[in-house]
Design a protein around this motif. Structure first.
Motif, mmCIF file in Angstrom:
data_model
loop_
_atom_site.group_PDB
_atom_site.id
_atom_site.type_symbol
_atom_site.label_atom_id
_atom_site.label_comp_id
_atom_site.label_asym_id
_atom_site.label_seq_id
_atom_site.Cartn_x
_atom_site.Cartn_y
_atom_site.Cartn_z
ATOM 1 N N THR A 54 -132.833 24.794 84.548
ATOM 2 C CA THR A 54 -131.399 25.609 85.260
ATOM 3 C C THR A 54 -131.583 26.154 86.239
ATOM 4 N N ILE A 55 -132.537 27.072 86.298
ATOM 5 C CA ILE A 55 -133.070 27.667 87.535
ATOM 6 C C ILE A 55 -133.050 27.030 88.900
ATOM 7 N N GLY A 56 -133.930 26.056 88.366
ATOM 8 C CA GLY A 56 -134.175 24.989 89.557
ATOM 9 C C GLY A 56 -132.873 24.506 90.206
ATOM 10 N N LEU A 57 -132.173 23.982 89.247
ATOM 11 C CA LEU A 57 -130.712 23.413 89.725
ATOM 12 C C LEU A 57 -129.917 24.259 90.474
ATOM 13 N N PHE A 58 -130.106 25.557 90.090
ATOM 14 C CA PHE A 58 -128.924 26.550 90.850
ATOM 15 C C PHE A 58 -129.660 27.047 92.059
ATOM 16 N N PHE A 59 -130.861 27.065 92.144
ATOM 17 C CA PHE A 59 -131.366 27.046 93.665
ATOM 18 C C PHE A 59 -131.200 26.142 94.419
ATOM 19 N N GLU A 60 -131.216 24.856 93.748
ATOM 20 C CA GLU A 60 -130.854 23.757 94.744
ATOM 21 C C GLU A 60 -129.320 23.808 94.893
ATOM 22 N N ARG A 61 -128.483 24.429 93.996
ATOM 23 C CA ARG A 61 -127.197 24.380 94.622
ATOM 24 C C ARG A 61 -126.882 25.569 95.551
ATOM 25 N N LYS A 62 -127.724 26.713 95.335
ATOM 26 C CA LYS A 62 -127.751 27.630 96.530
ATOM 27 C C LYS A 62 -128.061 27.364 97.931
ATOM 28 N N GLU A 63 -129.077 26.479 97.836
ATOM 29 C CA GLU A 63 -129.528 25.746 99.009
ATOM 30 C C GLU A 63 -128.206 25.099 99.790
ATOM 31 N N MET A 64 -127.711 24.261 98.810
ATOM 32 C CA MET A 64 -126.615 23.500 99.288
ATOM 33 C C MET A 64 -125.451 23.874 99.800
ATOM 34 N N GLU A 65 -125.155 25.176 99.066
ATOM 35 C CA GLU A 65 -124.155 25.840 99.294
ATOM 36 C C GLU A 65 -124.304 26.704 100.804
ATOM 37 N N ASP A 66 -125.513 27.063 100.865
ATOM 38 C CA ASP A 66 -125.820 27.765 102.280
ATOM 39 C C ASP A 66 -125.766 26.998 103.322
ATOM 40 N N LYS A 67 -126.147 25.626 102.926
ATOM 41 C CA LYS A 67 -125.906 24.539 104.221
ATOM 42 C C LYS A 67 -124.588 24.270 104.447
ATOM 43 N N ILE A 97 -129.338 35.807 88.840
ATOM 44 C CA ILE A 97 -130.802 35.357 88.588
ATOM 45 C C ILE A 97 -131.449 36.781 87.837
ATOM 46 N N ARG A 98 -131.294 37.944 88.261
ATOM 47 C CA ARG A 98 -131.637 39.134 87.607
ATOM 48 C C ARG A 98 -131.285 39.399 86.282
ATOM 49 N N LEU A 99 -129.965 39.204 85.822
ATOM 50 C CA LEU A 99 -129.674 39.175 84.593
ATOM 51 C C LEU A 99 -130.148 38.267 83.684
ATOM 52 N N SER A 100 -130.267 36.734 84.183
ATOM 53 C CA SER A 100 -130.649 35.772 83.547
ATOM 54 C C SER A 100 -132.130 35.868 83.178
ATOM 55 N N MET A 101 -133.173 36.422 84.068
ATOM 56 C CA MET A 101 -134.367 36.822 83.751
ATOM 57 C C MET A 101 -134.521 37.797 82.724
ATOM 58 N N ASP A 102 -133.611 39.010 82.745
ATOM 59 C CA ASP A 102 -133.704 39.933 81.860
ATOM 60 C C ASP A 102 -133.471 39.281 80.471
ATOM 61 N N GLU A 103 -132.321 38.303 80.081
ATOM 62 C CA GLU A 103 -131.926 37.836 79.029
ATOM 63 C C GLU A 103 -132.969 37.036 78.479
ATOM 64 N N ILE A 104 -133.291 36.141 79.120
ATOM 65 C CA ILE A 104 -134.495 35.257 78.574
ATOM 66 C C ILE A 104 -135.902 35.858 78.487
ATOM 67 N N GLY A 105 -136.143 36.959 79.203
ATOM 68 C CA GLY A 105 -137.302 37.566 78.943
ATOM 69 C C GLY A 105 -137.093 38.343 77.503
ATOM 70 N N ARG A 106 -136.091 38.876 77.146
ATOM 71 C CA ARG A 106 -135.955 39.513 75.854
ATOM 72 C C ARG A 106 -135.999 38.539 74.757
ATOM 73 N N VAL A 107 -135.152 37.566 74.976
ATOM 74 C CA VAL A 107 -134.999 36.829 73.725
ATOM 75 C C VAL A 107 -136.180 35.683 73.458
#
Length: 625
Positions: A365-378, A231-241
């Motif tokens: 994309t971020i939303g989908l992978f937060f959803e994926r993280k929730e599923m993986e945690d469950k 998430i941090r790397l993605s925020m950094d990349e999208i912020g710069r571009v």
């Protein structure tokens, strides 16, 4: 031409249906008179309208047709318009690579036309200068001749002539000044167009960079190991571009209606402000809450012009010195989960509409992978609980096995123990079935082997009818157990050598229900008990014990019924001798479709007549001729 012009006017006014109507009429006329220039122009205009209407297949066909004709007639004006239209078409379909390529072709043709116009203007100016010099020389010669001929009395007239010549020279210089100024204006226009083209190319390049980053981020989340780092790397990349000064990610807190800032990125020119406005309450910002829950992108070009209804949200942005902002909702499973914001603290109107779609794709994309993280945690939590339960069950099974059978060694792995337990359970089930069959045959020795033979024939019929796997096994099991209910019938009646009276026959007819009651509590994978219950039912309702009709009877029960009739007729009974196989098959043919299922009967007849089926322990008695 008039119809074509009307079509173009309606196209500019946005009335696409009228525009298409007039353009298609003008196309028919242009094709009749053979005006290729007009035909190409009309094709291009129709393709532009269909691109706006998202009729992409038709749009591409018209645009390519117009471009081909333009190329054939070497019309640079039409080629320029065609390349631009196809670039817009590819932009609309999301094919940025082809869009950029055709925009380059458009720019190249446009530059050629501008250069040709510039050369014509320069040639005109040079011609003007040449004419000026010639006229000037002629004027000077005329002046000298006039002066030489003038007399003292003619000086006044000479001055008048000189004045006229001076006026003519000044007029010529004025004309030249106008032409030079016009040339400068053309050059300015060329510079503006080049500047616009560079800006457009810059936008396309910027869009491609954002697309590349979003694609890279999506790939990262496919093979994610450290979610927070990703998430941090993605925020950094999208912020710069995206050229934002700050990118913030807010998520709705668990068991709360507040928003909590979970991640934030700042450009190097700003200090870290993660702790500022770490929590936001929806109740304080109702306008923001409403927009986000409607799934809308909030695009604030200038925070100073936000409406009164967004007053609290406007104050929040201005306190943080935000000049323009884009806020995109994030959804989990169709529900609002938070938002991601892109803020500019340096300029208004930072982002254009073209940027919003890509920024939204990043948010999704971020939303989908937060959803994926929730599923993986469950899933992890579920796996932990499952492993714990497996371990508990393994211990229980190990203790049970130790108590019941001391000679069996403890299993090393829980999976092997479970597999062994399943195998034993299946074997126990088979042994139970065989024991029940034996119990019936002990009470009725005349029907010894009857149930197994019925099972064999039932299985062959079912196999021919397309039954497989568990369904096929269920039919065989039901056929083996179809007379299990006879253990409730006294053996004196089962073995009675003479004809049964009505009471005895009624008691015999209770065995399907008795069998159902015995088997219904056993957890078979298929309706074995129900098949046993119905194996004496007949299509016309003359069967027992329920008197079912037609499709009320399970197909599996109809199969067992036919097999039971065949074996019962050819087997020895205490009250009669066995009958010939031809008699049994004749019984089936005579009553196919009335008592017995016609499809089942046909397959049974085929087995005996064409496939040489026979029971292993019975030699069929042929009918004496």
């Amino acid at each position: 031409i008039t119809l074509c012009n009307l079509g173009k006017i309606y196209k500019e006014l946005g009335e696409t249906n009228k525009a298409l109507d007039y353009l298609e009429q003008s196309l028919d006329l242009a094709l009749e008179i053979g005006s290729k220039y007009e035909v190409a122009d009309i094709f291009l205009n129709i393709g532009q309208i269909q691109t706006k209407l998202n009729n992409f297949e038709s749009a591409f066909a018209n645009l390519t047709q117009g471009l081909q004709i333009s190329n054939n007639i070497k019309s640079k004006d039409l080629l320029r318009d065609g390349y631009r239209s196809i670039s817009e078409y590819f932009t609309a379909t999301g094919n940025t690579e082809n869009a950029f390529e055709y925009y380059r072709l458009y720019s190249a043709v446009k530059d050629e036309i501008a250069k040709e116009n510039s050369d014509l203007n320069l040639l005109s100016i040079q011609t003007g200068f040449s004419n000026l010099n010639t006229e000037k020389e002629i004027a000077l010669e005329q002046k000298e001749r006039l002066i030489s001929k003038l007399t003292t009395n003619q000086k006044a007239q000479s001055y008048l002539v000189l004045l006229c010549i001076l006026i003519a020279v000044l007029s010529l210089y004025g004309f030249l000044y106008f032409r030079i100024r016009q040339k400068n204006l053309i050059n300015d226009q060329l510079r503006d167009e080049i500047k616009e083209r560079k800006i457009a190319e810059g936008k396309v390049k910027h869009r491609l960079e954002i697309e590349k980053v979003v694609s890279k981020i999506s790939s990262r989340f496919i093979r994610i190991n450290d979610f927070n780092k990703a998430i941090r790397l993605s925020m950094d990349e999208i912020g710069r571009v995206s050229e934002a000064n700050r990118v913030s990610l807010y998520l709705i807190a668990v068991n709360s209606k507040d928003l909590e800032k979970t991640y934030e990125w700042f450009s190097s020119s700003l200090r870290f402000q993660m702790e500022l406005y770490k929590r936001l309450s929806f109740s304080e910002y109702p306008w923001l809450n409403k927009k986000l829950r409607l799934g809308e992108i909030i695009h604030v070009n200038d925070t100073t012009v936000l409406k009164e209804e967004a007053a609290s949200f406007k104050k929040l942005l201005q306190v943080q010195s935000i000049k323009s902002s884009v806020i995109i909702p994030i959804n989990f499973k169709g529900n609002l989960a938070g938002f991601i914001s892109f803020d500019s603290l340096q300029q208004t109107e930072k982002w254009q509409q073209d940027d919003l779609a890509l920024l939204r794709l990043f948010a999704e994309t971020i939303g989908l992978f937060f959803e994926r993280k929730e599923m993986e945690d469950k899933l992890k939590s579920s796996n932990v609980r499952l492993e714990s339960r497996v371990q508990e069950r393994t211990l229980e099974l190990a203790e049970a096995v130790s108590k019941l059978q001391q000679e069996i060694n403890f299993r090393n792995k829980a999976q092997q123990e479970l597999s062994e337990s399943y195998r034993k359970l299946k074997k126990a089930m088979e042994e139970t079935v065989n024991a029940l069959v034996s119990a019936v045959e002990i009470r009725d020795p005349y029907t010894a082997g009857h149930q197994l033979r019925v099972a064999t024939l039932s299985r062959e019929i079912a196999l021919a009818m397309g039954f497989k796997g568990e369904e096929l096994d269920a039919i065989r099991t039901a056929a083996i157990l179809h007379d299990i209910g006879k253990i409730y019938v006294p053996s004196e009646i089962l073995t009675k050598p003479g004809k049964l009276n009505d009471d005895e026959y009624q008691l015999i007819k209770t065995h399907p229900l008795a069998g159902y009651d015995i088997l219904k509590t056993i957890d078979f994978e298929r309706p074995v008990a129900k098949i046993v219950h119905q194996h004496h039912e007949q299509l016309d309702g003359s069967g027992y014990p329920q008197g079912l009709i037609g499709n009320e009877i399970l197909l599996e029960a109809r199969i067992v019924n036919v097999a039971d009739v065949v074996d019962a007729m050819i087997s020895q009974r205490p009250y009669r001798t066995s009958q010939a196989i031809e008699d049994a098959l004749s019984e089936l043919r005579d009553h196919a479709g009335t008592r017995y299922d016609e499809d089942v009967v046909n397959i049974c007849l085929d087995l005996f007549n064409n496939q040489d089926f026979q029971f292993e322990d019975i030699k069929f008695r042929k009918t004496l001729k």
